[in-house]
Scaffold this motif. Structure first.
Motif, PDB file in Angstrom:
ATOM      1  N   ARG A 185       0.835  -1.209   0.000  1.00  0.00           N
ATOM      2  CA  ARG A 185       0.000   0.000   0.000  1.00  0.00           C
ATOM      3  C   ARG A 185       0.868   1.257   0.000  1.00  0.00           C
ATOM      4  NH1 ARG A 185      -4.981   0.571   3.692  1.00  0.00           N
ATOM      5  NH2 ARG A 185      -3.914  -0.387   5.464  1.00  0.00           N
ATOM      6  N   GLY A 186       2.129   1.093  -0.366  1.00  0.00           N
ATOM      7  CA  GLY A 186       2.982   2.257  -0.566  1.00  0.00           C
ATOM      8  C   GLY A 186       3.757   2.739   0.636  1.00  0.00           C
TER       9      GLY A 186
ATOM     10  N   LYS B  98       7.753   2.096  -6.573  1.00  0.00           N
ATOM     11  CA  LYS B  98       6.611   2.610  -5.831  1.00  0.00           C
ATOM     12  C   LYS B  98       5.435   2.856  -6.769  1.00  0.00           C
ATOM     13  CE  LYS B  98       5.670   5.816  -2.140  1.00  0.00           C
ATOM     14  NZ  LYS B  98       6.142   6.932  -1.359  1.00  0.00           N
ATOM     15  N   GLU B  99       5.753   3.430  -7.929  1.00  0.00           N
ATOM     16  CA  GLU B  99       4.700   3.674  -8.906  1.00  0.00           C
ATOM     17  C   GLU B  99       4.114   2.340  -9.377  1.00  0.00           C
ATOM     18  OE1 GLU B  99       5.309   6.936 -11.950  1.00  0.00           O
ATOM     19  OE2 GLU B  99       5.011   5.193 -13.225  1.00  0.00           O
ATOM     20  N   SER B 102       1.547   1.019  -7.129  1.00  0.00           N
ATOM     21  CA  SER B 102       0.232   1.650  -7.204  1.00  0.00           C
ATOM     22  C   SER B 102      -0.555   1.121  -8.400  1.00  0.00           C
ATOM     23  CB  SER B 102       0.370   3.171  -7.278  1.00  0.00           C
ATOM     24  OG  SER B 102       0.841   3.550  -8.551  1.00  0.00           O
ATOM     25  N   GLY B 105      -1.992  -3.832  -7.452  1.00  0.00           N
ATOM     26  CA  GLY B 105      -2.412  -3.907  -6.053  1.00  0.00           C
ATOM     27  C   GLY B 105      -2.434  -5.347  -5.563  1.00  0.00           C
ATOM     28  N   GLY B 127      -3.089   4.270   1.495  1.00  0.00           N
ATOM     29  CA  GLY B 127      -2.382   3.981   0.252  1.00  0.00           C
ATOM     30  C   GLY B 127      -2.385   5.177  -0.680  1.00  0.00           C
ATOM     31  N   PHE B 131       1.004   7.000  -2.188  1.00  0.00           N
ATOM     32  CA  PHE B 131       1.372   6.895  -3.598  1.00  0.00           C
ATOM     33  C   PHE B 131       1.323   8.217  -4.343  1.00  0.00           C
ATOM     34  CE2 PHE B 131       0.145   2.271  -3.249  1.00  0.00           C
ATOM     35  CZ  PHE B 131       1.428   1.816  -3.443  1.00  0.00           C
ATOM     36  N   SER B 132       0.499   9.172  -3.882  1.00  0.00           N
ATOM     37  CA  SER B 132       0.351  10.387  -4.672  1.00  0.00           C
ATOM     38  C   SER B 132       1.643  11.196  -4.621  1.00  0.00           C
ATOM     39  CB  SER B 132      -0.813  11.219  -4.142  1.00  0.00           C
ATOM     40  OG  SER B 132      -0.479  11.740  -2.885  1.00  0.00           O
ATOM     41  N   THR B 183      -6.216   3.336  -5.230  1.00  0.00           N
ATOM     42  CA  THR B 183      -5.296   3.966  -6.177  1.00  0.00           C
ATOM     43  C   THR B 183      -5.587   3.541  -7.614  1.00  0.00           C
ATOM     44  OG1 THR B 183      -3.733   2.170  -5.828  1.00  0.00           O
ATOM     45  CG2 THR B 183      -3.426   4.127  -4.502  1.00  0.00           C
ATOM     46  N   PRO B 185      -5.549   0.471  -9.191  1.00  0.00           N
ATOM     47  CA  PRO B 185      -4.524  -0.360  -9.832  1.00  0.00           C
ATOM     48  C   PRO B 185      -5.099  -1.015 -11.085  1.00  0.00           C
ATOM     49  CG  PRO B 185      -5.384  -1.460  -7.884  1.00  0.00           C
ATOM     50  CD  PRO B 185      -5.980  -0.095  -7.907  1.00  0.00           C
TER      51      PRO B 185
END
Lengths: 271, 307
Positions: A185-186, B98-99, B102, B105, B127, B131-132, B183, B185
């Motif tokens: 989940r980042g 990381k991208e 996202s 998932g 999340g 991620f943003s 996010t 996915p």
């Protein structure tokens, strides 16, 4: 990874030390530590090393595995060594530069100290390498038996200890699982400032605590369901008993302590 | 995004003497838009495989300290495992992992145990915030969280301020899924999504996944050991056994290999069992092994009507 913690992992082989009485092993560990601190010169430490080598040979645990437990105190070791090397007051100067003076006495004392610390850690780890947590707590319970006279809950204490030891690997596994889930989940645990790293731990810690409580409740229910009622009516599945191996260990330990006391009289450097 | 896995092998404790293969030479392609199933026993390597797709386990060539082996003349170059997901190369150190996470998932087994925040809305937003790349405004976050919570079939206004720990088991699982799909996915992977649920709960979760597949995530991959679940839902399935990929085909073909599946210690769906028994009696039924189709074919065969 978290799983690679070397200290305190039982090494499953069958050996002289593995089959010895856990009570004897616990007492010997105490005796060994006393001997290490009694030793005041290199003869004494030499005897301790000899005793440790004997124990190591009798345990059949690979030498590399035992010495890996030194890794945990490596920082402490290097730190004390440096401090002692420069600040111990000696007479024969070996080396001096600016305000830094290294004497022969300091050098020997540092060596002595390192040997002492390494021996302490390796001997202690030898106990956990050769004794399962269950027999360790059994031994402890038996040794603490006299405390029952003053109504100290010895059995309960031993139970708590064995449950705690039993759940360490389970909780480590759980931690890894939750960390993976939050990473997906980042969440990031290896990057950022100290503050943001500390904050990143919260999403792992809370689920971990909750699951620990859940497990505790489940375990309690399971014990209740099997009518567990503490120490009064319980018998042991495995009875520990004193055997010839323990007599041998006892004699060796007695010899070691006597030897260390005797060699104190020998001439030479004393610390 | 298309998933292309080539020569994927993985060993546990690669330095220790008792190293064991978790995966051996896996080659697999999953096309965009599939509802893919992965079946296997515990310890067959299916979870390890899935963790590779999200770079939770990195390929050796993506490790920081990786250096290619020197190749002597006349010797073949070493074959490194490779995974490509859309335009992302998982074997490349420079990939933005990381991208990637996202876009791919993962919902782990019993995802309800990863909830932690004070309110459902905050947990789902976790999340999203991570991620943003630029901080999201309050309204934007709220809108996306609302969309995700409603997508998993929960009433946003009723649950958003509730503590996730006060919800029922099924609701918690939905919230956890919302926390992953928030996010958007393109690929959604679920490890045993129906584990520990009653039959009704299982059906509801599967219906939810089909809804998400149609509207939200292009590709859905489920990991399961329940053959009925796979035959009912998946367009294609891969069978893992003892760290190897044994089969990869649509369920309707897969269950024709019933004997082999059983020697691998896997169960076959009820419909495949009945079909086999009928075959012994001399009645041939050709079906894709979903309950509905099977019942229809059998009734056709015996001349009755479906009720």
């Amino acid at each position: 990874m978290l799983k690679d913690i070397a200290f305190g992992q039982y090494y499953p082989v069958s050996s002289f030390l593995h089959r010895a009485d856990p009570r004897m092993k616990l007492l010997s560990l105490v005796a060994f530590i006393v001997a290490i601190f009694l030793a005041s010169n290199f003869y004494g430490i030499g005897l301790c090393i000899l005793g440790f080598a004997l124990a190591l040979a009798a345990s059949r645990v690979p030498v590399r595995k035992v010495f890996r437990s030194v890794k945990g105190i490596l920082f402490l070791l290097v730190f004390t060594a440096i401090i002692q090397l420069f600040f111990y007051k000696g007479e024969t100067v070996l080396f001096s530069w600016w305000k830094i003076v290294v004497t022969k006495e300091a050098l020997f004392y540092t060596l002595f100290l390192i040997l002492r610390l390494v021996l302490l850690v390796t001997v202690a780890s030898l106990l956990t390498f050769t004794t399962t947590p269950v027999s360790l707590t059994d031994g402890l319970e038996s040794l603490l038996y006299p405390l029952k006279l003053i109504r100290f809950p010895v059995h309960e204490l031993a139970l708590i200890m064995s449950i705690a030891l039993r759940f360490i690997p389970t909780l480590i596994e759980e931690t890894e699982r939750i960390m993976n889930a939050q990473k997906a989940r980042g969440a990031e645990f290896e990057r950022g400032s100290l503050f943001s790293r500390a904050k990143a731990v919260i999403p792992v810690l809370i689920p971990l605590l909750i699951s620990a409580f859940r497990r505790a409740e489940e375990l309690g229910d399971a014990m209740d369901a099997r009518c567990y009622a503490g120490s009064k009516v319980r018998t042991k599945y495995k009875k520990i008993s004193f055997g010839w191996r323990d007599l041998v260990i006892f004699l060796v330990m007695a010899g070691l302590i006597a030897g260390v006391v005797l060699v104190k009289q020998l001439p030479g450097m004393v610390f | 995004m298309r998933i292309e896995v080539k020569h994927l092998s993985y060993t546990y404790h690669s330095s220790a003497p008792f190293s064991a293969y978790a995966l051996q030479d896996i080659n697999l392609t999953i096309e965009e838009g599939e509802f893919f199933g992965i079946i296997g026993h515990t310890g067959s390597g299916k979870s390890t495989f899935v963790q590779h797709l999200n770079a939770l386990i990195k390929l050796p060539t993506a490790e920081k300290k990786f250096k290619p082996k020197k190749v002597r003349k006349g010797q073949p170059a070493p074959v490194y495992p490779s995974i490509r997901i859309g335009t992302y190369d998982l074997g490349d150190k420079k990939t933005d992992f990381k991208e990637l996470r996202s876009k791919v998932g993962i919902v782990f087994q019993y995802p309800e145990y990863q909830l932690f925040a004070e309110t459902v809305a905050l947990d789902v937003a976790f999340g999203l915030r991570n991620f943003s790349k630029t901080p999201l405004s309050q309204e934007e976050t709220e809108e996306k969280v609302k969309e995700a919570i409603e997508a998993v079939g929960l009433d946003y206004h009723a649950v958003k301020d509730a503590s996730p720990f006060d919800l029922s088991g099924g609701q918690k699982r939905r919230v956890a899924i919302a926390g992953v799909i928030v996010t958007k996915p393109e690929i959604l992977i679920l490890d045993e999504p129906a584990a520990g649920l009653d039959p009704l709960g299982k059906r509801e979760i599967m219906e939810l996944l089909h809804r998400l597949h149609a509207s939200w995530c292009k590709t859905v991959i489920i990991v399961s050991h329940d053959m009925d679940e796979i035959s009912e839902n998946c367009t294609r399935a891969a069978v893992f056994s003892a760290s190897r990929l044994k089969f990869c085909m649509p369920p309707s073909e897969l269950f024709l290999h019933a004997e082999e599946l059983e020697t691998l210690g896997l169960d076959i769906p009820v419909t495949a069992k009945i079909q086999r028994e009928l075959q012994k009696l001399g009645v041939e039924v050709h079906s894709d092994f979903t309950n509905e189709d099977f019942v229809r074919r059998v009734l056709e065969r015996v001349g009755g009507t479906s009720c």
